[in-house]
Design a protein around this motif. Structure first.
Motif, PDB file in Angstrom:
ATOM      1  N   ILE A   1      11.432   6.434  -1.667  1.00 26.77           N
ATOM      2  CA  ILE A   1      10.021   6.238  -1.985  1.00 26.77           C
ATOM      3  C   ILE A   1       9.700   4.785  -2.331  1.00 26.77           C
ATOM      4  CG2 ILE A   1      10.017   6.674  -4.485  1.00 26.77           C
ATOM      5  CD1 ILE A   1       7.689   8.754  -3.777  1.00 26.77           C
ATOM      6  N   ASP A   2      10.719   3.937  -2.497  1.00 22.32           N
ATOM      7  CA  ASP A   2      10.511   2.515  -2.732  1.00 22.32           C
ATOM      8  C   ASP A   2      10.542   1.701  -1.437  1.00 22.32           C
ATOM      9  OD1 ASP A   2      10.362   2.794  -5.544  1.00 22.32           O
ATOM     10  OD2 ASP A   2      12.549   2.896  -5.664  1.00 22.32           O
ATOM     11  N   ALA A   3      10.616   2.379  -0.288  1.00 20.17           N
ATOM     12  CA  ALA A   3      10.744   1.680   0.989  1.00 20.17           C
ATOM     13  C   ALA A   3       9.472   0.924   1.357  1.00 20.17           C
ATOM     14  CB  ALA A   3      11.084   2.676   2.096  1.00 20.17           C
ATOM     15  N   GLN A   4       9.671  -0.103   2.161  1.00 22.63           N
ATOM     16  CA  GLN A   4       8.586  -0.813   2.832  1.00 22.63           C
ATOM     17  C   GLN A   4       8.657  -0.435   4.310  1.00 22.63           C
ATOM     18  OE1 GLN A   4       6.641  -3.733   1.495  1.00 22.63           O
ATOM     19  NE2 GLN A   4       7.339  -3.275  -0.576  1.00 22.63           N
ATOM     20  N   VAL A   5       7.521  -0.084   4.900  1.00 23.11           N
ATOM     21  CA  VAL A   5       7.492   0.317   6.305  1.00 23.11           C
ATOM     22  C   VAL A   5       6.390  -0.432   7.042  1.00 23.11           C
ATOM     23  CG1 VAL A   5       8.453   2.616   5.875  1.00 23.11           C
ATOM     24  CG2 VAL A   5       5.984   2.281   5.812  1.00 23.11           C
ATOM     25  N   TYR A   6       6.553  -0.519   8.348  1.00 22.67           N
ATOM     26  CA  TYR A   6       5.532  -1.163   9.190  1.00 22.67           C
ATOM     27  C   TYR A   6       4.519  -0.123   9.637  1.00 22.67           C
ATOM     28  CZ  TYR A   6       3.186  -3.159  13.196  1.00 22.67           C
ATOM     29  OH  TYR A   6       2.219  -3.584  14.074  1.00 22.67           O
ATOM     30  N   TRP A   7       3.233  -0.527   9.615  1.00 21.89           N
ATOM     31  CA  TRP A   7       2.181   0.344  10.125  1.00 21.89           C
ATOM     32  C   TRP A   7       1.163  -0.509  10.874  1.00 21.89           C
ATOM     33  CZ3 TRP A   7       2.766   5.374  10.329  1.00 21.89           C
ATOM     34  CH2 TRP A   7       1.681   6.173  10.711  1.00 21.89           C
ATOM     35  N   PRO A   8       0.755  -0.106  12.076  1.00 22.11           N
ATOM     36  CA  PRO A   8      -0.196  -0.906  12.853  1.00 22.11           C
ATOM     37  C   PRO A   8      -1.480  -1.192  12.085  1.00 22.11           C
ATOM     38  CG  PRO A   8       0.771   0.801  14.227  1.00 22.11           C
ATOM     39  CD  PRO A   8       1.232   1.077  12.828  1.00 22.11           C
ATOM     40  N   GLY A   9      -1.915  -2.433  12.124  1.00 21.63           N
ATOM     41  CA  GLY A   9      -3.135  -2.844  11.444  1.00 21.63           C
ATOM     42  C   GLY A   9      -2.943  -3.227  10.000  1.00 21.63           C
ATOM     43  N   LEU A  10      -1.789  -2.848   9.433  1.00 19.52           N
ATOM     44  CA  LEU A  10      -1.515  -3.149   8.029  1.00 19.52           C
ATOM     45  C   LEU A  10      -0.315  -4.063   7.855  1.00 19.52           C
ATOM     46  CD1 LEU A  10      -1.959   0.409   6.417  1.00 19.52           C
ATOM     47  CD2 LEU A  10      -3.642  -1.447   6.534  1.00 19.52           C
ATOM     48  N   GLY A  11       0.578  -4.076   8.827  1.00 17.97           N
ATOM     49  CA  GLY A  11       1.817  -4.830   8.681  1.00 17.97           C
ATOM     50  C   GLY A  11       2.818  -4.039   7.858  1.00 17.97           C
ATOM     51  N   THR A  12       3.662  -4.741   7.134  1.00 16.18           N
ATOM     52  CA  THR A  12       4.677  -4.102   6.303  1.00 16.18           C
ATOM     53  C   THR A  12       4.098  -3.817   4.921  1.00 16.18           C
ATOM     54  OG1 THR A  12       6.448  -5.234   7.498  1.00 16.18           O
ATOM     55  CG2 THR A  12       6.996  -4.334   5.335  1.00 16.18           C
ATOM     56  N   VAL A  13       4.138  -2.549   4.528  1.00 20.05           N
ATOM     57  CA  VAL A  13       3.498  -2.116   3.283  1.00 20.05           C
ATOM     58  C   VAL A  13       4.418  -1.150   2.543  1.00 20.05           C
ATOM     59  CG1 VAL A  13       1.148  -2.396   4.157  1.00 20.05           C
ATOM     60  CG2 VAL A  13       2.323  -0.218   4.480  1.00 20.05           C
ATOM     61  N   PRO A  14       4.260  -1.004   1.201  1.00 18.98           N
ATOM     62  CA  PRO A  14       4.996   0.032   0.477  1.00 18.98           C
ATOM     63  C   PRO A  14       4.637   1.414   1.005  1.00 18.98           C
ATOM     64  CG  PRO A  14       4.026  -1.572  -1.035  1.00 18.98           C
ATOM     65  CD  PRO A  14       3.432  -1.837   0.306  1.00 18.98           C
TER      66      PRO A  14
END
Length: 492
Positions: free
Chosen positions: A389-402
């Protein structure tokens, strides 16, 4: 691998016949897709839960045969290790209180099974990896008695040609050499099934792949293996390595692993079955007497037994399923990313989030997978498994986010809308998605609770590591039976 397997030895002729038969099945499957021969009305869902058996102290109880005899329920079946069981829950629609019905059935079945299993000194625990496993529990004699497991073990080791090497680096490091596939039995999962039409299959599979990293991050429940604190969802790394038929040389040559995230977005379910045939040699070359083309041409439904058996020995995290029920063929996405536990309500909250989110993503005009690379989805998957749950992930339009921020701000509203479209009861929808919301707000899932509870015992008392893990697991087991979501569990 759910079917019993009796053959013990295979010849070169067996493998040649099997390859020919699998390719014939693939041709027939392509024709069935072209002729739209599949049943699809409303999105039926299904559920499988793998369980662990422990004794009063919290150590593995190698008694699944005795437990199954005591339980005497056909929904409960054996699994790979003698401390494993699985419950298969009958499929149902999610409309009209379907999720509550799932919850009621699972809780009732588990409670009755727990009561009966106590008669053979065993207790059930829903957890991704049993934290009290020790190396002595992973010997080959820990395989369940069903001959199919011994046969699978023999074929995996024969294909590899050497012992399995397992190495995982997380909070701590673990190196393990295994002369059997028994370490795979440490991995216990929750599997969600969703029936889809052939036309929609690619969109649903791609959507499931795109959110796999988020799923495993917020649902992580496997921080310990053999006394070591590793990934938050160590089950992912362990399963990948415990069934790897490749030597180091084959890995360097780019041979695909049998536990596989994949390598591209798809345009049809046929892509996945074709990859199975193209990339993976048979582990269990068992031929059925049926001629699938003859069956199809006389107007009946072929079982495609060889194609299905082969698919069952390739462990995609989102697996395509061809099945026949009452002589009607259908297709399913089998979502295999999540661990078992901590509670029934936690697992069904994970299911509600998954079903709602893939429904919306599969129906978007501009698909998510057209906006992100497949490698980004795979990197999210690894990050989610490592960090939880502490991971950072990539999401289109947002970039890398918690990942927790992504779920709260973007994905929960989408899952809510998806469940509305699926006509899920509003009270069920709000209750279960509320569990996901609170998990993200508190930063507590099964993995973080386990780690905190363990360290409370180990860092602040005179308990040694094995006893601290037992103490944590016994508390976990008691709280599991309350069916209160894990984010609300006390650590003390």
């Amino acid at each position: 691998m759910g079917d019993d397997v009796g053959r013990q030895q295979f010849t070169r002729d067996d493998r040649t016949r099997y390859r020919t038969k699998v390719r014939r099945c693939l041709d027939v499957f392509a024709r069935m897709l072209g002729e739209s021969r599949f049943e699809f009305d409303r999105p039926t869902t299904g559920l499988e839960i793998e369980l662990n058996l422990v004794d009063d102290a919290g150590d593995p109880a190698m008694r699944n045969a005795e437990a199954l005899e005591a339980i005497a329920d056909p929904d409960f079946v054996t699994e790979l290790g003698q401390w494993n069981l699985e419950i298969n829950v009958a499929p149902r629609l999610l409309t009209g209180g379907g999720i509550t019905a799932f919850e009621d059935v699972v809780r009732t079945s588990l409670n009755e099974a727990e009561h009966k299993a106590r008669g053979v000194d065993a207790h059930m625990v829903m957890i991704g990896i049993l934290p009290t496993l020790q190396p002595k529990h992973l010997a080959v004699d820990a395989l369940s008695g069903n001959p199919r497991y011994a046969l699978l073990n023999e074929q995996v080791l024969a294909a590899r040609g050497e012992d399995l090497q397992i190495g995982i680096s997380g909070v701590e490091r673990l190196q393990l050499t295994a002369d059997s596939i028994v370490p795979e039995a440490a991995c216990t999962s929750t599997q969600f099934h969703l029936q889809v039409s052939p036309e929609d299959f690619a969109a649903y599979w791609n959507a499931a792949q795109a959110i796999a990293g988020v799923q495993v991050a917020i649902g992580a429940n496997s921080p310990f293996l053999l006394g070591k604190e590793l990934w938050r969802e160590t089950r992912i790394a362990l399963f990948q390595q415990a069934t790897d038929t490749r030597s180091d040389e084959l890995k360097e040559q780019g041979v695909r692993p049998r536990v596989w995230f994949g390598e591209r977005w798809i345009t049809s379910i046929f892509d996945l079955f074709e990859e199975n045939v193209r990339y993976f040699p048979a582990l269990l070359p068992i031929c059925d007497e049926e001629d699938p083309l003859q069956v199809l041409e006389r107007g009946d439904t072929p079982s495609l037994a060889e194609l299905r058996l082969h698919n069952g020995t390739i462990y995609r995290w989102n697996r395509p399923v061809y099945d026949v029920v009452r002589d009607q063929p259908h297709l399913r996405v089998e979502n295999r990313t999540l661990p078992s536990g901590p509670t029934v309500v936690d697992m069904l909250a994970n299911g509600a989030f998954y079903y709602g989110l893939v429904r919306v993503l599969a129906e978007e005009e501009r698909p998510l997978w057209s906006q992100m690379s497949f490698s980004a989805a795979e990197e999210n998957f690894t990050s989610g498994a490592r960090m939880g749950i502490d991971a950072q992930v990539y999401w289109p339009g947002l970039g890398t986010v918690p990942v927790a921020e992504l779920v709260l701000r973007r994905l929960l509203p989408m899952a809510h809308e998806g469940l509305v479209r699926m006509k899920v009861d509003p009270a069920e929808r709000d209750r279960l998605l509320g569990v996901i919301e609170q998990r993200c707000l508190t930063g507590v899932n099964g993995a973080t609770w386990q780690a905190r509870a363990f360290h409370r015992h180990y860092d602040h008392t005179a308990l040694d590591r094995p006893e601290a893990l037992r103490r944590m697991l016994r508390t976990y087991r008691d709280l599991m039976h309350t069916n209160e979501p894990v984010h609300s569990w006390p650590v003390s």
